[in-house]
Design a protein around this motif. Sequence first.
Motif, PDB file in Angstrom:
ATOM      1  N   SER A   1      42.507  42.846  52.965  1.00 25.19           N
ATOM      2  CA  SER A   1      43.073  41.724  52.199  1.00 25.19           C
ATOM      3  C   SER A   1      43.347  40.532  53.117  1.00 25.19           C
ATOM      4  O   SER A   1      43.389  40.667  54.331  1.00 25.19           O
ATOM      5  N   HIS A   2      43.559  39.384  52.492  1.00 22.87           N
ATOM      6  CA  HIS A   2      44.062  38.231  53.217  1.00 22.87           C
ATOM      7  C   HIS A   2      45.483  37.995  52.724  1.00 22.87           C
ATOM      8  O   HIS A   2      45.921  38.601  51.737  1.00 22.87           O
ATOM      9  N   ARG A   3      46.192  37.108  53.395  1.00 23.68           N
ATOM     10  CA  ARG A   3      47.508  36.674  52.895  1.00 23.68           C
ATOM     11  C   ARG A   3      47.796  35.295  53.468  1.00 23.68           C
ATOM     12  O   ARG A   3      47.712  35.097  54.688  1.00 23.68           O
ATOM     13  N   GLY A   4      48.112  34.382  52.600  1.00 23.79           N
ATOM     14  CA  GLY A   4      48.419  33.021  53.040  1.00 23.79           C
ATOM     15  C   GLY A   4      47.191  32.306  53.591  1.00 23.79           C
ATOM     16  O   GLY A   4      46.046  32.741  53.405  1.00 23.79           O
ATOM     17  N   ARG A   5      47.455  31.193  54.272  1.00 20.00           N
ATOM     18  CA  ARG A   5      46.355  30.413  54.867  1.00 20.00           C
ATOM     19  C   ARG A   5      46.625  30.182  56.344  1.00 20.00           C
ATOM     20  O   ARG A   5      46.804  29.039  56.790  1.00 20.00           O
ATOM     21  N   PRO A   6      46.688  31.270  57.135  1.00 19.51           N
ATOM     22  CA  PRO A   6      47.021  31.099  58.565  1.00 19.51           C
ATOM     23  C   PRO A   6      45.863  30.518  59.367  1.00 19.51           C
ATOM     24  O   PRO A   6      44.708  30.637  58.964  1.00 19.51           O
TER      25      PRO A   6
ATOM     26  N   GLY B   1      44.421  36.332  38.663  1.00 14.56           N
ATOM     27  CA  GLY B   1      43.866  35.138  39.303  1.00 14.56           C
ATOM     28  C   GLY B   1      44.666  33.877  39.071  1.00 14.56           C
ATOM     29  O   GLY B   1      45.222  33.663  37.991  1.00 14.56           O
ATOM     30  N   GLY B   2      44.725  33.053  40.103  1.00 14.87           N
ATOM     31  CA  GLY B   2      45.249  31.697  39.967  1.00 14.87           C
ATOM     32  C   GLY B   2      44.034  30.795  39.837  1.00 14.87           C
ATOM     33  O   GLY B   2      43.437  30.662  38.773  1.00 14.87           O
ATOM     34  N   GLY B   3      43.619  30.230  40.974  1.00 10.01           N
ATOM     35  CA  GLY B   3      42.428  29.379  41.009  1.00 10.01           C
ATOM     36  C   GLY B   3      41.185  30.110  40.506  1.00 10.01           C
ATOM     37  O   GLY B   3      40.330  29.514  39.845  1.00 10.01           O
ATOM     38  N   ALA B   4      41.100  31.402  40.803  1.00 12.82           N
ATOM     39  CA  ALA B   4      39.921  32.171  40.390  1.00 12.82           C
ATOM     40  C   ALA B   4      39.814  32.221  38.861  1.00 12.82           C
ATOM     41  O   ALA B   4      38.734  32.069  38.295  1.00 12.82           O
TER      42      ALA B   4
ATOM     43  N   VAL C   1      41.069  43.944  48.338  1.00 10.67           N
ATOM     44  CA  VAL C   1      42.068  43.660  47.309  1.00 10.67           C
ATOM     45  C   VAL C   1      42.705  42.303  47.625  1.00 10.67           C
ATOM     46  O   VAL C   1      42.404  41.699  48.653  1.00 10.67           O
ATOM     47  N   ASP C   2      43.556  41.823  46.730  1.00  9.69           N
ATOM     48  CA  ASP C   2      44.256  40.568  46.990  1.00  9.69           C
ATOM     49  C   ASP C   2      45.748  40.847  47.116  1.00  9.69           C
ATOM     50  O   ASP C   2      46.434  41.067  46.118  1.00  9.69           O
ATOM     51  N   LEU C   3      46.221  40.880  48.371  1.00  9.13           N
ATOM     52  CA  LEU C   3      47.659  41.088  48.619  1.00  9.13           C
ATOM     53  C   LEU C   3      48.308  39.764  49.015  1.00  9.13           C
ATOM     54  O   LEU C   3      49.245  39.722  49.792  1.00  9.13           O
ATOM     55  N   ASN C   4      47.767  38.691  48.478  1.00  9.01           N
ATOM     56  CA  ASN C   4      48.331  37.372  48.759  1.00  9.01           C
ATOM     57  C   ASN C   4      49.593  37.213  47.914  1.00  9.01           C
ATOM     58  O   ASN C   4      49.607  36.521  46.909  1.00  9.01           O
ATOM     59  N   ILE C   5      50.630  37.925  48.351  1.00  9.58           N
ATOM     60  CA  ILE C   5      51.870  38.011  47.572  1.00  9.58           C
ATOM     61  C   ILE C   5      53.027  37.509  48.427  1.00  9.58           C
ATOM     62  O   ILE C   5      53.208  37.975  49.556  1.00  9.58           O
TER      63      ILE C   5
ATOM     64  N   TYR D   1      52.796  41.921  40.241  1.00  8.69           N
ATOM     65  CA  TYR D   1      51.805  42.398  39.291  1.00  8.69           C
ATOM     66  C   TYR D   1      50.460  42.611  39.992  1.00  8.69           C
ATOM     67  O   TYR D   1      49.720  43.525  39.668  1.00  8.69           O
ATOM     68  N   ARG D   2      50.169  41.764  40.965  1.00  6.57           N
ATOM     69  CA  ARG D   2      48.917  41.920  41.726  1.00  6.57           C
ATOM     70  C   ARG D   2      48.852  43.270  42.423  1.00  6.57           C
ATOM     71  O   ARG D   2      47.788  43.832  42.581  1.00  6.57           O
ATOM     72  N   LEU D   3      50.014  43.736  42.838  1.00  6.34           N
ATOM     73  CA  LEU D   3      50.067  45.020  43.537  1.00  6.34           C
ATOM     74  C   LEU D   3      49.808  46.169  42.563  1.00  6.34           C
ATOM     75  O   LEU D   3      49.002  47.057  42.833  1.00  6.34           O
TER      76      LEU D   3
ATOM     77  N   PHE E   1      39.800  40.094  42.350  1.00  3.46           N
ATOM     78  CA  PHE E   1      39.361  38.984  41.506  1.00  3.46           C
ATOM     79  C   PHE E   1      39.963  37.667  41.982  1.00  3.46           C
ATOM     80  O   PHE E   1      39.292  36.635  42.040  1.00  3.46           O
ATOM     81  N   ALA E   2      41.270  37.718  42.338  1.00  2.58           N
ATOM     82  CA  ALA E   2      42.008  36.485  42.639  1.00  2.58           C
ATOM     83  C   ALA E   2      41.426  35.671  43.801  1.00  2.58           C
ATOM     84  O   ALA E   2      41.704  34.483  43.924  1.00  2.58           O
ATOM     85  N   VAL E   3      40.612  36.315  44.648  1.00  2.32           N
ATOM     86  CA  VAL E   3      40.018  35.562  45.770  1.00  2.32           C
ATOM     87  C   VAL E   3      38.488  35.488  45.629  1.00  2.32           C
ATOM     88  O   VAL E   3      37.788  35.027  46.527  1.00  2.32           O
ATOM     89  N   SER E   4      37.985  35.898  44.497  1.00  3.74           N
ATOM     90  CA  SER E   4      36.527  35.942  44.301  1.00  3.74           C
ATOM     91  C   SER E   4      35.906  34.558  44.150  1.00  3.74           C
ATOM     92  O   SER E   4      34.690  34.422  44.115  1.00  3.74           O
ATOM     93  N   HIS E   5      36.738  33.520  44.048  1.00  2.00           N
ATOM     94  CA  HIS E   5      36.202  32.156  44.011  1.00  2.00           C
ATOM     95  C   HIS E   5      36.019  31.600  45.423  1.00  2.00           C
ATOM     96  O   HIS E   5      35.631  30.458  45.589  1.00  2.00           O
ATOM     97  N   ARG E   6      36.356  32.408  46.419  1.00  2.00           N
ATOM     98  CA  ARG E   6      36.200  31.975  47.809  1.00  2.00           C
ATOM     99  C   ARG E   6      34.998  32.663  48.435  1.00  2.00           C
ATOM    100  O   ARG E   6      34.906  33.898  48.393  1.00  2.00           O
ATOM    101  N   ALA E   7      34.118  31.884  49.035  1.00  2.00           N
ATOM    102  CA  ALA E   7      33.006  32.481  49.773  1.00  2.00           C
ATOM    103  C   ALA E   7      33.526  32.850  51.155  1.00  2.00           C
ATOM    104  O   ALA E   7      33.331  32.125  52.123  1.00  2.00           O
TER     105      ALA E   7
HETATM  106  C1  3PG Z   1      45.248  33.159  45.360  1.00  2.00           C
HETATM  107  O1  3PG Z   1      46.412  33.483  45.599  1.00  2.00           O
HETATM  108  O2  3PG Z   1      44.948  32.379  44.451  1.00  2.00           O
HETATM  109  C2  3PG Z   1      44.150  33.826  46.163  1.00  2.00           C
HETATM  110  O3  3PG Z   1      44.623  34.835  46.960  1.00  2.00           O
HETATM  111  C3  3PG Z   1      43.346  32.813  46.944  1.00  2.00           C
HETATM  112  O4  3PG Z   1      44.118  32.254  47.946  1.00  2.00           O
HETATM  113  P1  3PG Z   1      43.634  30.886  48.656  1.00  2.00           P
HETATM  114  O5  3PG Z   1      43.764  29.811  47.616  1.00  2.00           O
HETATM  115  O6  3PG Z   1      44.539  30.715  49.834  1.00  2.00           O
HETATM  116  O7  3PG Z   1      42.195  31.080  49.068  1.00  2.00           O
END
Ligand code: 3PG
Length: 370
Positions: free
Chosen positions: A59-64, A349-352, A23-27, A36-38, A145-151
């Motif tokens: 999930s990931h969160r942020g860019r650590p 999605g943002g970038g996705a 899932v995308d918990l990048n909140i 809304y992502r949640l 979906f929101a992180v599906s643009h990342r390999a």
């Molecule tokens: C986002 O928030 O758009 C996604 O979780 C992707 O995050 P990222 O841009 O840090 O890869």
Amino acid sequence: MQIKYLNRLSIHKLKGKTALLRVDLNIKAGDIGDVYRLSAIIPTLALLKNAKVKTIILSHRGRPNGPDPSLSLKNFAPLLAKKIRAKVAFIPDYNLKTIKEKIAKTKESFILLENLRFFEGEKKNDMVFAKELASLGNVYINDAFAVSHRANASVEAITKFLPSYAGLLLEKEIKSLHKAMKQYKKPLVLIVGGAKIEDKAGILQYFLKKADFILLGGGVANTFARARGREIKESLFDAKANIEKIKNRKNIIIPEDNVWKNDMIADIGPKARTRYVKIIKKAKTIVWGGPMGKFEETGCKEGTRAVWRAILKNKRAFSVVGGGETTASFSLIKKLKVKANPHLFLSTGGGAMLDFLSGQKLPGIEALKK
Ligand code: 3PG
């Protein structure tokens, strides 16, 4: 090849298995829009709960760069537990071997792992890491979906080792965005705002010939205004944007007036609002990414608010709204009660979303076709 949708799988086939659910918990804490992502991932979690499938939530969160306590997923365990009315265990560990042992000892059906970007292999799409991660379960579900643009390993590489499915949210995202891109009804209106044109170049290009109107706001509008010879003073614009060939296209509309703050354009003005609302009213398909102005500042909300209102009112249109900042602007229109409905799809999605709507192939989605 077709995407395998979880929705089409007889869910009882997963009984007794362990699902790895991405899932995308990048909140960010306190970011109302992103909550809304949640809520958007709850349908898939509920489906797995009802089918009694043991689920490891990833999930990931942020860019650590390595472990960073401020980006831990710990606090999401109780939040998720409340939403799905089930206990959610959290394993604060960065070693997949010990994680495996702990999973085996955990009796809860839902287990949340720590931020995957604390692991070295995640962002590198590392096969060894992906294989180890895959060994924690028997089936993989992408509902991020929101992180599906990342390999990334938990998005792409992992699908090489497990039967892989698109979750309910991912399915909704794919189908709704596809509808706006391919099955749109005319008039089609694209609304593009936000700071950088760079992020929106693809979507502008994709819709350039298709859209009847492209309504611009924010830094994107300023860049066009400047290229058309208008005075923008100290306003934000994209000096690198290559818009020479498209700057005078008739369907691209820039605001005829603006709200200014300290020599900077801060929002679209009242005349532009009226014009934009009139166009949105007649649309049959609307795609919106990026706010009209600095909506977080007082006196600069009206443009974004007016667009929201017009979209919510137009029940004849199918609308798709997304992009990080746009969904964050939910907070300012709380009173308008924005809720997804058959006429309105809110993308997580943002970038996705921008990549998808530019016609690009997203690695996380492509991987589900194999
Ligand atoms: C986002 O928030 O758009 C996604 O979780 C992707 O995050 P990222 O841009 O840090 O890869």
